[in-house]
Design a protein around this motif. Structure first.
Motif, PDB file in Angstrom:
ATOM      1  N   TRP A  25       0.826  -1.196   0.000  1.00  0.00           N
ATOM      2  CA  TRP A  25       0.000   0.000   0.000  1.00  0.00           C
ATOM      3  C   TRP A  25       0.866   1.255   0.000  1.00  0.00           C
ATOM      4  N   GLU A  30      -3.694   4.620  -0.442  1.00  0.00           N
ATOM      5  CA  GLU A  30      -3.305   3.408   0.284  1.00  0.00           C
ATOM      6  C   GLU A  30      -2.466   3.749   1.515  1.00  0.00           C
ATOM      7  N   LYS A  81      -3.939 -12.738   0.391  1.00  0.00           N
ATOM      8  CA  LYS A  81      -5.378 -12.964   0.233  1.00  0.00           C
ATOM      9  C   LYS A  81      -5.715 -14.141  -0.655  1.00  0.00           C
ATOM     10  N   ASN A 288     -12.923  -8.556  -3.919  1.00  0.00           N
ATOM     11  CA  ASN A 288     -11.492  -8.674  -3.650  1.00  0.00           C
ATOM     12  C   ASN A 288     -11.299  -8.251  -2.201  1.00  0.00           C
ATOM     13  N   ASP A 290      -9.052  -7.717   1.036  1.00  0.00           N
ATOM     14  CA  ASP A 290      -7.694  -7.613   1.571  1.00  0.00           C
ATOM     15  C   ASP A 290      -7.659  -8.222   2.961  1.00  0.00           C
ATOM     16  N   LYS A 326      -9.710   3.972   2.075  1.00  0.00           N
ATOM     17  CA  LYS A 326      -9.225   2.976   1.106  1.00  0.00           C
ATOM     18  C   LYS A 326     -10.121   2.854  -0.123  1.00  0.00           C
ATOM     19  N   HIS A 366      -7.246 -10.478  -8.874  1.00  0.00           N
ATOM     20  CA  HIS A 366      -6.727 -10.060  -7.574  1.00  0.00           C
ATOM     21  C   HIS A 366      -6.606 -11.231  -6.609  1.00  0.00           C
TER      22      HIS A 366
HETATM   23  C1  BGC Z   1      -5.426  -4.788  -3.483  1.00  0.00           C
HETATM   24  C2  BGC Z   1      -5.717  -3.368  -3.076  1.00  0.00           C
HETATM   25  C3  BGC Z   1      -4.691  -2.456  -3.687  1.00  0.00           C
HETATM   26  C4  BGC Z   1      -4.616  -2.671  -5.183  1.00  0.00           C
HETATM   27  C5  BGC Z   1      -3.607  -1.801  -5.881  1.00  0.00           C
HETATM   28  C6  BGC Z   1      -5.293  -4.898  -4.975  1.00  0.00           C
HETATM   29  O1  BGC Z   1      -4.945  -6.209  -5.338  1.00  0.00           O
HETATM   30  O2  BGC Z   1      -6.439  -5.646  -3.055  1.00  0.00           O
HETATM   31  O3  BGC Z   1      -5.733  -3.230  -1.695  1.00  0.00           O
HETATM   32  O4  BGC Z   1      -4.998  -1.128  -3.377  1.00  0.00           O
HETATM   33  O5  BGC Z   1      -4.292  -4.016  -5.451  1.00  0.00           O
HETATM   34  O6  BGC Z   1      -2.344  -2.018  -5.379  1.00  0.00           O
END
Ligand code: BGC
Length: 407
Positions: A25, A30, A81, A288, A290, A326, A366
């Motif tokens: 992040w 982020e 994740k 998606n 996190d 976020k 993701h």
């Molecule tokens: C994550 C997000 C992140 C994004 C960009 C995604 O895979 O789940 O939290 O902000 O990627 O980096």
């Protein structure tokens, strides 16, 4: 609980909590979000060592993680994740955080689908922070207004709007040429053009018929059309710089998960006024989530750090503040959305509707739907097609072969 385990927990509770956190992040929105967690952690007497690995989508972070684990020096907490959580658990390197989860009643406040991602062999092995939605179209409100364009509700409308912008010298689609961003576009088109059943057959069940179908050819054709809407400098661009193009009016649209909203908001922009959000045409919701997993460590201070971090991540106030920054919505179902904007309200309503209608689907791009090998095989084909003159016929054949070879 055994006496030994009880003594260990008591010992850990007395130690000063330490944590080293690997995450990706690093964009404006982020960084603001993760700062909330850092602050809560230090307010509780903990010491946070930050290990940010830049690179949207987390590919670089996952490479860094592998290197650290191989050298026997895993970070104590890792942004991890989807099935990668279970993959790491099978390697025998993740801690069981069930004691925190049970003490705090996580099972009672998480949707079942999310809780399932956080479990390994029945034990809690990760803590979720949010639900990001992937299938969004973002737009600069003024650019659309000046062009006399409404937010598109079909792909034909999107293509017509993009052509109009192109004619006016505006970049229609802000995009960064990185494999995960190509994959993000692709999965949105698969769901939106093909519908939820097709998405599930193709990108969750990996049905060879779906992968080679005429429907999939139509998806690659729309990808080719989208390729025509990006600017010449798209190659390698980070996603947040693409969002910045929409923020400053250089581009009309971006197709990206709602971490993009974190960038609009960090830039002081208001949804409905400065920027617009709309879910991609058609039914369904690509989620998606996190989350953080704790890697096995020794030392009371580190164990105490992991427990404190898991507790804070699932804290209701943290989930509110973090997700306001976020762009996502809280993973907990008992956090009020009163302070959230209209995009978050749409996300929450459509998530509930999709869950009922069976169209709440995991994002493959993701890391929520597939194991690494299969997801990687698909992304290689998607990005090879996007960056060449490959026909849709060739692409579907290559896709079916790549998936078969990855099994
Ligand atoms: C994550 C997000 C992140 C994004 C960009 C995604 O895979 O789940 O939290 O902000 O990627 O980096």
């Amino acid at each position: 609980m055994s006496l030994v385990a009880g003594a260990l927990i008591a010992g850990a509770a007395a130690a000063e909590p330490q944590v080293e956190v690997l995450h990706w992040w690093t964009s404006g929105g982020e960084a603001k979000s993760v700062a909330v967690l850092q602050q809560e952690f230090s307010e509780r007497g903990g010491t946070w060592t930050d290990m940010p690995v830049a690179g949207g989508g987390g590919d670089a972070a996952m490479t860094a993680l592998r290197a650290r684990v191989l050298s026997g020096n895993a970070p104590t907490a890792v942004q991890l994740k989807g099935p990668a959580i279970q993959e790491w658990y099978e390697e025998g390197v993740l801690s069981d955080i069930s004691d925190v989860a049970e003490a705090q009643g996580w099972a009672g406040v998480l949707p079942e689908a999310i809780a399932a991602h956080m479990k390994c062999d029945g034990a809690w092995c990760a803590a979720p922070v949010n639900v990001h939605r992937v299938d969004w179209i973002w737009a600069n409100a003024k650019v659309l207004e000046d062009a006399g364009i409404e937010m598109p509700t079909t792909w034909d409308e999107f293509n017509a709007a993009a052509e109009k912008l192109q004619g006016m010298g505006v970049v229609p689609l802000a995009h960064g040429g990185q494999a995960w961003q190509d994959a993000t576009l692709f999965e949105v088109v698969v769901l939106s053009l093909g519908g939820p059943e097709f998405y599930r057959s193709a990108l969750v069940d990996l049905d060879p018929e779906a992968l080679k179908s005429d429907q999939m050819k139509a998806v690659f054709e729309q990808m080719r059309t989208l390729r025509g809407f990006v600017d010449d400098n798209f190659s390698g661009r980070e996603w947040n710089l693409a969002t910045a193009m929409v923020i400053n009016g250089e581009a009309g649209f971006q197709i990206m998960g709602d971490w993009a909203k974190g960038e609009f908001v960090a830039a002081g922009k208001t949804p409905g006024e400065d920027f617009l959000c709309a879910s991609a045409p058609g039914a369904g919701f690509l989620y998606n989530v996190d989350s953080f997993a704790m890697f096995e460590v020794s030392g009371d201070d580190k164990i105490a750090g992991q427990k404190l971090l898991a507790e804070l991540i699932m804290g209701p106030t943290f989930q509110e503040t973090f997700n306001l920054n976020k762009g996502s919505i809280p993973a907990r179902t008992d956090v009020s959305l009163e302070k959230f904007d209209s995009c978050a309200a749409t996300s929450s309503q459509e998530m509930a509707q999709s869950a009922e209608g069976g169209s709440l689907l995991p994002s493959y791009a993701h890391g929520m739907a597939l194991r690494g090998a299969q997801a990687g095989a698909i992304t290689d084909v998607v990005t090879a097609h996007f960056n060449s003159e490959m026909s849709a016929d060739e692409a579907v054949q290559m896709l079916a072969d790549a998936v078969a070879n990855s099994m």
